[in-house]
Design a protein around this motif. Sequence first.
Motif, PDB file in Angstrom:
ATOM      1  N   LEU A 246       0.816  -1.213   0.000  1.00 24.60           N
ATOM      2  CA  LEU A 246       0.000   0.000   0.000  1.00 24.60           C
ATOM      3  C   LEU A 246       0.852   1.267   0.000  1.00 24.60           C
ATOM      4  O   LEU A 246       0.356   2.351  -0.296  1.00 24.60           O
ATOM      5  N   GLY A 247       2.133   1.138   0.377  1.00 23.74           N
ATOM      6  CA  GLY A 247       3.030   2.295   0.443  1.00 23.74           C
ATOM      7  C   GLY A 247       3.964   2.334  -0.749  1.00 23.74           C
ATOM      8  O   GLY A 247       3.962   1.455  -1.603  1.00 23.74           O
ATOM      9  N   SER A 248       4.784   3.382  -0.818  1.00 27.37           N
ATOM     10  CA  SER A 248       5.784   3.508  -1.890  1.00 27.37           C
ATOM     11  C   SER A 248       6.937   4.368  -1.388  1.00 27.37           C
ATOM     12  O   SER A 248       6.818   5.059  -0.379  1.00 27.37           O
ATOM     13  N   LYS A 249       8.061   4.292  -2.104  1.00 23.68           N
ATOM     14  CA  LYS A 249       9.265   5.036  -1.723  1.00 23.68           C
ATOM     15  C   LYS A 249       9.666   5.980  -2.859  1.00 23.68           C
ATOM     16  O   LYS A 249       9.551   5.636  -4.034  1.00 23.68           O
ATOM     17  N   GLU A 250      10.163   7.145  -2.493  1.00 24.73           N
ATOM     18  CA  GLU A 250      10.624   8.094  -3.508  1.00 24.73           C
ATOM     19  C   GLU A 250      11.991   7.716  -4.047  1.00 24.73           C
ATOM     20  O   GLU A 250      12.250   7.737  -5.234  1.00 24.73           O
ATOM     21  N   ASN A 251      12.910   7.350  -3.146  1.00 26.63           N
ATOM     22  CA  ASN A 251      14.271   6.997  -3.541  1.00 26.63           C
ATOM     23  C   ASN A 251      14.275   5.674  -4.306  1.00 26.63           C
ATOM     24  O   ASN A 251      13.665   4.693  -3.876  1.00 26.63           O
ATOM     25  N   GLY A 330      -2.011   0.551  -9.208  1.00 23.90           N
ATOM     26  CA  GLY A 330      -1.028   1.546  -8.788  1.00 23.90           C
ATOM     27  C   GLY A 330       0.283   0.959  -8.320  1.00 23.90           C
ATOM     28  O   GLY A 330       1.074   1.635  -7.656  1.00 23.90           O
ATOM     29  N   LEU A 331       0.548  -0.324  -8.653  1.00 29.27           N
ATOM     30  CA  LEU A 331       1.736  -1.016  -8.143  1.00 29.27           C
ATOM     31  C   LEU A 331       2.880  -0.989  -9.149  1.00 29.27           C
ATOM     32  O   LEU A 331       2.693  -1.292 -10.331  1.00 29.27           O
ATOM     33  N   ALA A 332       4.062  -0.642  -8.670  1.00 31.21           N
ATOM     34  CA  ALA A 332       5.273  -0.670  -9.488  1.00 31.21           C
ATOM     35  C   ALA A 332       6.042  -1.949  -9.166  1.00 31.21           C
ATOM     36  O   ALA A 332       6.699  -2.048  -8.144  1.00 31.21           O
ATOM     37  N   THR A 333       5.932  -2.934 -10.041  1.00 29.89           N
ATOM     38  CA  THR A 333       6.623  -4.208  -9.845  1.00 29.89           C
ATOM     39  C   THR A 333       7.975  -4.187 -10.544  1.00 29.89           C
ATOM     40  O   THR A 333       8.375  -3.171 -11.129  1.00 29.89           O
ATOM     41  N   MET A 346       9.132   7.885 -15.879  1.00 29.60           N
ATOM     42  CA  MET A 346       8.189   7.004 -15.188  1.00 29.60           C
ATOM     43  C   MET A 346       8.135   7.279 -13.687  1.00 29.60           C
ATOM     44  O   MET A 346       7.182   6.880 -13.011  1.00 29.60           O
ATOM     45  N   ASN A 347       9.163   7.945 -13.155  1.00 30.85           N
ATOM     46  CA  ASN A 347       9.203   8.216 -11.716  1.00 30.85           C
ATOM     47  C   ASN A 347       7.949   8.929 -11.228  1.00 30.85           C
ATOM     48  O   ASN A 347       7.368   8.577 -10.197  1.00 30.85           O
ATOM     49  N   ALA A 348       7.546   9.950 -11.971  1.00 26.21           N
ATOM     50  CA  ALA A 348       6.365  10.721 -11.569  1.00 26.21           C
ATOM     51  C   ALA A 348       5.119   9.847 -11.571  1.00 26.21           C
ATOM     52  O   ALA A 348       4.275   9.946 -10.666  1.00 26.21           O
ATOM     53  N   MET A 349       5.011   8.975 -12.561  1.00 24.05           N
ATOM     54  CA  MET A 349       3.851   8.077 -12.634  1.00 24.05           C
ATOM     55  C   MET A 349       3.841   7.095 -11.471  1.00 24.05           C
ATOM     56  O   MET A 349       2.791   6.791 -10.901  1.00 24.05           O
ATOM     57  N   ARG A 353       1.128   6.668  -8.463  1.00 24.17           N
ATOM     58  CA  ARG A 353       0.507   5.334  -8.556  1.00 24.17           C
ATOM     59  C   ARG A 353      -0.355   5.198  -9.818  1.00 24.17           C
ATOM     60  O   ARG A 353      -1.433   4.605  -9.793  1.00 24.17           O
ATOM     61  N   PHE A 354       0.154   5.756 -10.925  1.00 25.63           N
ATOM     62  CA  PHE A 354      -0.480   5.614 -12.243  1.00 25.63           C
ATOM     63  C   PHE A 354      -1.956   6.041 -12.208  1.00 25.63           C
ATOM     64  O   PHE A 354      -2.823   5.375 -12.791  1.00 25.63           O
ATOM     65  N   SER A 355      -2.214   7.128 -11.515  1.00 27.37           N
ATOM     66  CA  SER A 355      -3.599   7.532 -11.248  1.00 27.37           C
ATOM     67  C   SER A 355      -4.188   8.477 -12.290  1.00 27.37           C
ATOM     68  O   SER A 355      -5.411   8.650 -12.344  1.00 27.37           O
ATOM     69  N   LEU A 356      -3.342   9.092 -13.123  1.00 26.75           N
ATOM     70  CA  LEU A 356      -3.864  10.017 -14.128  1.00 26.75           C
ATOM     71  C   LEU A 356      -4.307   9.258 -15.377  1.00 26.75           C
ATOM     72  O   LEU A 356      -3.785   8.176 -15.684  1.00 26.75           O
TER      73      LEU A 356
END
Length: 415
Positions: A246-251, A330-333, A346-349, A353-356
């Motif tokens: 459910l979470g994500s990291k910027e780095n 919204g998952l980055a695998t 792709m970082n911004a997406m 979480r690919f919401s746009l």
Amino acid sequence: MASRWWRWRRGCSWRPAARSPEPGSPGLAGPPGPRAAADACSQAHRWKGLDLSQIPYFNLVKHLTSACPNIYSISRFHHTTPDSKTHSGEKYTDPFKLGWRDLKGLYEDIRKELLISTSELKEMSEYYFDGKGKALRPIIVALMARACNIHHNNSRHVQASQRTIALIAEMIHTASLVHDDVIDDASSRRGKHTVNKIWGEKKAVLAGDLILSAASIALARIGNTTVISILTQVIEDLVRGEFLQLGSKENENERFAHYLEKTFKKTASLIANSCKAVSVLGCPDPVVHEIAYQYGKNIGIAFQLIDDVLDFTSCSDQMGKPTSADLKLGLATGPVLFACQQFPEMNAMIMRRFSLPGDVDRARQYVLQSDGVQQTTYLAQQYCHEAVREISKLRPSPERDALIQLSEIVLTRDK
């Protein structure tokens, strides 16, 4: 020597393509020369035994693309062929047939464990125990039980308590599927409607809880406190893994480590700890317990990595569930994180979480244009090699060799 691209072709083989990358393109380096290859092989050998989840993201990419391809060739996994002689000199047909010897009546026995009087709850709880799943987890557990028993005292029998662990593993796995489908609002699984779509979310949550409680009762009946402790860790890991998802990291380095930790907790922990549990029941040697655990951990992570690849490369009919589902959630695998190395936009997406509108389609195209699928498969190969290295420490047996061959099946499956 001009650099060449390495393409992934169906059948899981690496082959050179004819063209060179465009100027400024972030394509893979070509195959190393003899000296570079030797250095890469030496480097790969030094990495053996390391916990791959601890490798920083960019170092991981560098290592994967520089090591000589032959080390990681899937052909290295062809230890046995159907109806061939194993390392132990005994014949068997395939790992699944060998494992099923100890699992006859698996789903009937699971349904007996559920012991439900209410007809609707019974139907919901038994919905996925229809024998149409892969049953990979109980197969691995049954094979590991025999392999450890043979290693310890040449016993050819699986104890009743070890077989019960196989049932429990499948029950915990199925309960997690029911709960996952609620969280993800999934509408199909294994080619049919999900429990939550048929009976609603509230009842689906209760059905998953009931399966978990039945698994806990079966576990308590075994009466081994060490085994109880090992398998209750799985349930904690499943919950923590879901929170990680459910979470994500910027780095970017943290993001990849986050992804691998989530992969271990949500998928590999169950296989690793179930393998460890049967080894504890069959053998008193802690070294064997660690071998069983490490095999399960590495094969489990590889399994999920390939699952993440198939989300981009398989069709819905093959998978029995919609593809590109992870992006829609919204998952980055793995394939996305590797693709992001080549396409930083792709970082911004990923962060949103690919919401746009259009994010999912654009991200999918980036992945397919990049080496994300190949790199994730390459990483899965690394984990499978480590699993083979661990299980090869056990005494030769048909079951040990079947576990080796399962690593090939994990890598080459298409659903």
